[in-house]
Design an enzyme around this catalytic site. Sequence first.
Site, mmCIF file in Angstrom:
data_model
loop_
_atom_site.group_PDB
_atom_site.id
_atom_site.type_symbol
_atom_site.label_atom_id
_atom_site.label_comp_id
_atom_site.label_asym_id
_atom_site.label_seq_id
_atom_site.Cartn_x
_atom_site.Cartn_y
_atom_site.Cartn_z
ATOM 1 N N GLU A 1 -11.618 5.289 4.689
ATOM 2 C CA GLU A 1 -11.135 6.410 5.681
ATOM 3 C C GLU A 1 -12.059 6.610 6.803
ATOM 4 O O GLU A 1 -11.684 6.851 7.893
ATOM 5 C CB GLU A 1 -10.835 7.747 4.885
ATOM 6 N N TRP B 1 -5.053 1.836 10.763
ATOM 7 C CA TRP B 1 -5.128 1.662 9.250
ATOM 8 C C TRP B 1 -4.919 0.174 8.526
ATOM 9 O O TRP B 1 -5.090 -0.049 7.772
ATOM 10 C CB TRP B 1 -4.031 2.726 8.475
ATOM 11 N N TYR C 1 0.713 -1.316 -0.123
ATOM 12 C CA TYR C 1 0.072 -0.029 -0.057
ATOM 13 C C TYR C 1 1.114 1.172 -0.065
ATOM 14 O O TYR C 1 0.548 2.281 -0.760
ATOM 15 C CB TYR C 1 -1.141 0.031 1.258
#
Length: 199
Positions: free
Chosen positions: A42, A50, A20
């Site tokens: 998000e 995350w 990522y």
Amino acid sequence: MSEAMRCKWAAGGNKLYLDYHDHEWGVPQHDDRVLFEFLILEGAQAGLSWSTILNKREGYRKTFSGFDPEEVARYDKATIDKLLQDPAIVRNRLKVESAVINARAFLEVREEFGSFDAYIWRFTGGKPIQNSWKTMKQVPASTKISDAMSKELKIRGFKFVGSTIMYAHMQATGMVNDHTVNCFDGSSYRDEGRKSVKA
């Protein structure tokens, strides 16, 4: 690629996390479906790490119709209740309901501006913001641009779009490049000579 050459937040991450960082974070995105995907992800991250969201990303892709806003906008209470039983996603009612609300607001924006891409990139003048941070401690949690973005999205009916969340969205979709200067990604972006605007 050595960890020393990546942003500190990615150091020690698993392959999913590193991929990522290396291939998505900070890369300008103009596909509406990708922009919608990160709105969902998000928003789901609020209060969580995350890495938790990345590990559930494919679960979200499956349960949220491949991040198709038109499909998600049609979800009814029964669909939402079913989603809340699925361990593949974050089972928080407010977050799941906000994804549906945001899909509907997303479509309204697309109708008005032709695409969500055309709308959201207005906030940076259509160009990615190129920062030159030496350490991650210098990277802000929000800026005046994310403040303005958050304020307008809320007026348009979006949920889970606070300034901090929207700044994270900007980072994820390449509206801002916050790779530190010693990171191979950040260096490559700056070497490309992309035009910048101030945050």
